[in-house]
Motif scaffolding. Structure first.
Motif, short mmCIF file in Angstrom:
data_model
loop_
_atom_site.label_atom_id
_atom_site.label_comp_id
_atom_site.label_asym_id
_atom_site.label_seq_id
_atom_site.Cartn_x
_atom_site.Cartn_y
_atom_site.Cartn_z
N ASN A 40 0.84 -1.21 0.00
CA ASN A 40 0.00 0.00 0.00
C ASN A 40 0.87 1.25 0.00
N ARG A 47 -1.79 3.26 -7.07
CA ARG A 47 -2.83 2.26 -6.81
C ARG A 47 -4.23 2.84 -6.69
N PHE A 50 -7.23 1.30 -4.50
CA PHE A 50 -7.00 -0.14 -4.31
C PHE A 50 -6.24 -0.35 -3.01
N ASP A 51 -6.72 -1.28 -2.19
CA ASP A 51 -6.08 -1.62 -0.92
C ASP A 51 -5.62 -3.07 -1.01
N LYS A 55 -5.63 -9.30 -0.22
CA LYS A 55 -5.65 -9.52 -1.67
C LYS A 55 -4.71 -10.67 -2.07
N LEU A 92 -4.35 -4.03 -12.05
CA LEU A 92 -5.52 -4.51 -11.30
C LEU A 92 -6.44 -5.33 -12.19
N LYS A 98 -10.82 -11.42 -12.20
CA LYS A 98 -10.65 -12.01 -10.88
C LYS A 98 -11.35 -13.37 -10.80
N ASP A 105 -6.45 -10.77 -7.46
CA ASP A 105 -6.92 -9.39 -7.52
C ASP A 105 -6.09 -8.52 -8.45
N ALA A 106 -4.84 -8.91 -8.65
CA ALA A 106 -3.93 -8.08 -9.45
C ALA A 106 -2.69 -8.88 -9.81
#
Length: 136
Positions: A40, A47, A50-51, A55, A92, A98, A105-106
């Motif tokens: 993060n 990002r 996005f967190d 993930k 992402l 997904k 997630d990425a």
């Protein structure tokens, strides 16, 4: 003065939330809290909202950006690069990507010559061919 003290406390607590020594302890694509906090902060400028918390992340390397890379080695490289950040980029996945990629997630590219082709990464994961190499 109150605001300054509150900001200082907030900054201090966020800094201590990142424990680099607890990053990259395994190759599980599901990030632990320390890895999420580290990423993060690392990708804070790119990002958006996005967190990384909770993930599942794939890491791709190689000239075509389709070779799986070890999370242990990835965090090891990030932690030891004092002067310059290694060339990485965050891509992402949308909801359908997904779902098709078993919940990833990425994907993060690491030392790649080409942009990541998310469709190709999703296909490799979907086929069960996204096998992270053992650390040598």
């Amino acid at each position: 003065m109150k605001h300054f003290t509150l900001l200082l406390l907030l900054f201090t607590s966020l800094t201590f939330a990142q424990k680099p020594e607890r990053c990259g302890l395994d190759d599980n694509p599901l990030l632990n809290n320390d890895e999420a906090a580290f990423l993060n902060n690392y990708y804070k400028d790119s990002r958006g909202n996005f967190d990384f918390t909770g993930k599942k992340i794939a890491i791709a390397t190689g000239s075509a950006a389709t070779t799986p890379f070890s999370k242990k080695q990835f965090f090891g490289a990030l932690k030891t690069s004092d002067k310059e950040k290694p060339p990485t980029k965050l891509y992402l996945f949308n909801k359908s990507e997904k779902a098709a990629s078993d919940g990833y997630d990425a994907v993060i590219s690491f030392y790649t010559k080409k942009e990541v082709d998310k469709k190709k990464i999703v296909e490799i994961i979907r086929k069960g061919e996204w096998n992270v190499p053992a650390k040598k």
